[in-house]
Scaffold this active site. Structure first.
Site, PDB file in Angstrom:
ATOM      1  N   CYS A 230       0.872  -1.186   0.000  1.00  0.00           N
ATOM      2  CA  CYS A 230       0.000   0.000   0.000  1.00  0.00           C
ATOM      3  C   CYS A 230       0.903   1.228   0.000  1.00  0.00           C
ATOM      4  O   CYS A 230       0.949   2.000   0.961  1.00  0.00           O
ATOM      5  CB  CYS A 230      -0.921   0.009   1.222  1.00  0.00           C
ATOM      6  SG  CYS A 230      -1.963  -1.455   1.390  1.00  0.00           S
ATOM      7  N   ALA A 231       1.619   1.428  -1.084  1.00  0.00           N
ATOM      8  CA  ALA A 231       2.757   2.352  -1.093  1.00  0.00           C
ATOM      9  C   ALA A 231       2.372   3.817  -1.016  1.00  0.00           C
ATOM     10  O   ALA A 231       3.135   4.638  -0.491  1.00  0.00           O
ATOM     11  CB  ALA A 231       3.601   2.108  -2.339  1.00  0.00           C
ATOM     12  N   GLY A 234       5.023   6.611  -1.381  1.00  0.00           N
ATOM     13  CA  GLY A 234       6.306   5.918  -1.396  1.00  0.00           C
ATOM     14  C   GLY A 234       7.270   6.277  -0.282  1.00  0.00           C
ATOM     15  O   GLY A 234       8.442   5.904  -0.351  1.00  0.00           O
ATOM     16  N   GLY A 235       6.807   6.952   0.765  1.00  0.00           N
ATOM     17  CA  GLY A 235       7.716   7.366   1.829  1.00  0.00           C
ATOM     18  C   GLY A 235       8.464   6.210   2.467  1.00  0.00           C
ATOM     19  O   GLY A 235       9.684   6.275   2.674  1.00  0.00           O
ATOM     20  N   LYS A 236       7.752   5.133   2.766  1.00  0.00           N
ATOM     21  CA  LYS A 236       8.401   3.994   3.418  1.00  0.00           C
ATOM     22  C   LYS A 236       9.266   3.220   2.437  1.00  0.00           C
ATOM     23  O   LYS A 236      10.336   2.717   2.801  1.00  0.00           O
ATOM     24  CB  LYS A 236       7.350   3.114   4.091  1.00  0.00           C
ATOM     25  CG  LYS A 236       6.701   3.802   5.290  1.00  0.00           C
ATOM     26  CD  LYS A 236       5.716   2.902   6.006  1.00  0.00           C
ATOM     27  CE  LYS A 236       5.202   3.597   7.266  1.00  0.00           C
ATOM     28  NZ  LYS A 236       4.460   4.826   6.966  1.00  0.00           N
ATOM     29  N   ASP A 253       0.074   0.025  -5.256  1.00  0.00           N
ATOM     30  CA  ASP A 253      -1.083   0.635  -4.591  1.00  0.00           C
ATOM     31  C   ASP A 253      -2.307   0.358  -5.458  1.00  0.00           C
ATOM     32  O   ASP A 253      -2.207   0.316  -6.692  1.00  0.00           O
ATOM     33  CB  ASP A 253      -0.892   2.146  -4.407  1.00  0.00           C
ATOM     34  CG  ASP A 253      -1.827   2.714  -3.353  1.00  0.00           C
ATOM     35  OD1 ASP A 253      -1.358   2.948  -2.229  1.00  0.00           O
ATOM     36  OD2 ASP A 253      -3.032   2.897  -3.642  1.00  0.00           O
ATOM     37  N   CYS A 344      -1.079   4.397  10.970  1.00  0.00           N
ATOM     38  CA  CYS A 344      -0.815   5.632  11.716  1.00  0.00           C
ATOM     39  C   CYS A 344      -2.046   5.925  12.577  1.00  0.00           C
ATOM     40  O   CYS A 344      -2.617   7.010  12.533  1.00  0.00           O
ATOM     41  CB  CYS A 344      -0.494   6.793  10.777  1.00  0.00           C
ATOM     42  SG  CYS A 344      -1.697   7.057   9.458  1.00  0.00           S
TER      43      CYS A 344
END
Length: 400
Positions: A230-231, A234-236, A253, A344
């Site tokens: 679930c990008a 793309g932060g992670k 995604d 989160c």
């Protein structure tokens, strides 16, 4: 603009938001209709609006009404500023105080903990109290304040100390943060980040410190095959690419449009990330990361509008979706591989509950971490799971 005129502008924007307009659209519309306002004025109005959205319940209680005017009266009172000094009706100031408003402003203000409790949706308050337990008052108070600005140092290109020096040369002050070895908290010059050379050359990326801390949970070996299921933006995936440059990372995604920023961000960072089309993932992976859609309750300091938009029905939809996504993602985990689930969220119904349900399908939890704003960043939850093996109780770790 005078301070009073800025309050008047915020009142207009807030009334539009309360009538149903998205916050960003309401601010944009105000800015276009008031082109005389300088950048400092626009920033001040924006700050007033988002302070009011974070503290909508307590400001309305202090100001006497859930209206733009009531919220700005509440802001003045919360900041110990005399409302009568700003609500004068002179020039572009808000209209003078009414007798009813004066009477309300004379009423003793509720205790701080009562005001903090008002800044959760009423229907969610019992659940969030139970989930936060003894941390409820402290976390509630922190959720009323603006979130810090954090940067992730791209360790594939530089060190934390060198990144600090590069930022300082451009008037951006940043201090090392203990939540993660890559985390910097910006203490001055935050509005300069996006145009700084340090950002444009990929030395740093905007990313919350708690999000960075969660990635320390992730077991990542050189050359590992990784799927960020679930990008989103793309932060992670970018952080994992920086931590393990030899890893083969695929971003996916269900909505391809959400991934449109990954390619330019990866280019800036010097990272190699393969983009998979929605529903077109093939093969298996040593690590599958699921940063699941959720309420975002751990990030409501940054996106306070979402707090008031969440409904019981929407939360139920999200929890059902989280279980479905876990089952889908698990199919791509190679033998001996790992599945990492993150949200989160501060809510156990989105965190421990879906993991407890999933454990019944032949998986075990090997590591889990829960963070709240008391730890310095956003609220986050993460758990690492492996197939087969003895079932164990979910042990949560807190850094607070």
């Amino acid at each position: 603009m005078t301070p009073a005129a800025r309050l008047a502008a915020a009142i207009d924007v807030l009334d539009a938001i309360l009538a149903g307009a998205p916050a960003e659209r309401a601010l944009t519309n105000w800015g276009r209709a008031n082109r005389f306002a300088g950048s400092g004025d626009r920033a001040a109005v924006r700050d007033h609006v988002f302070d009011a959205l974070r503290c909508r319940g307590s400001f309305a209680a202090l100001g006497g009404a859930l209206t733009g005017r009531g919220l700005m009266l509440g802001l003045c009172r919360a900041e110990d500023r005399a409302p009568e000094a700003f609500f004068t009706g002179a020039g572009h100031a808000p209209a003078a105080l009414t007798d009813a408003e004066r009477d309300h402003l004379c009423v003793a203000r509720p205790a701080a903990e009562d005001l903090a409790a008002r800044d959760w949706p009423d229907w969610l308050l019992p659940q969030i109290k139970e989930d936060l337990g003894s941390d409820f008052d402290a976390v509630s108070a922190q959720m009323q304040a603006r979130a810090p600005v954090f940067l992730r140092v791209n360790v594939a290109k530089t060190t934390r100390r060198a990144a600090q020096a590069a930022l300082a040369a451009e008037g951006i002050e940043a201090a090392a943060h203990p939540l993660a070895e890559t985390a910097l908290e910006v203490t001055a010059g935050a509005r300069k980040i996006m145009k700084s050379r340090a950002y444009e050359t990929g030395l740093v990326e905007l990313q919350d410190a708690a999000s960075q801390a969660m990635l320390a949970l992730v077991p990542l070996s050189p050359g590992a095959r990784v799927l960020d299921y679930c990008a989103g933006g793309g932060g992670k995936a970018l952080a994992l690419a920086a931590a393990a440059p030899q890893a083969r990372i695929t971003a996916h995604d269900i909505d391809a449009a959400r991934m449109r920023d990954i390619a330019p961000r990866a280019k800036r960072a010097g990272a190699r990330i393969t983009l998979a089309q929605p529903g077109k993932v093939t093969g298996t992976f040593d690590l599958v990361l699921v940063d699941a859609p959720c309420s975002g309750s751990g990030t409501w300091r940054r996106a306070p509008e979402a707090k008031w938009a969440l409904t019981p029905a929407r939360l139920a939809e999200l929890t059902a979706l989280q279980g479905e996504i876990l089952a889908q993602a698990a199919r791509f985990v190679a033998p001996g591989g790992r599945l990492c689930y993150m949200t989160c969220s501060l809510l156990s119904v989105e965190n421990a509950a879906p993991i407890a349900a999933f454990r019944g399908t032949g998986w075990q939890v090997t590591r889990a971490l829960r963070l709240t704003p008391r730890d310095g960043g956003d609220g986050f939850f993460g758990a690492v799971l492996e197939r087969d093996g003895t079932d164990r109780e979910l042990a949560l770790t807190s850094l607070g």
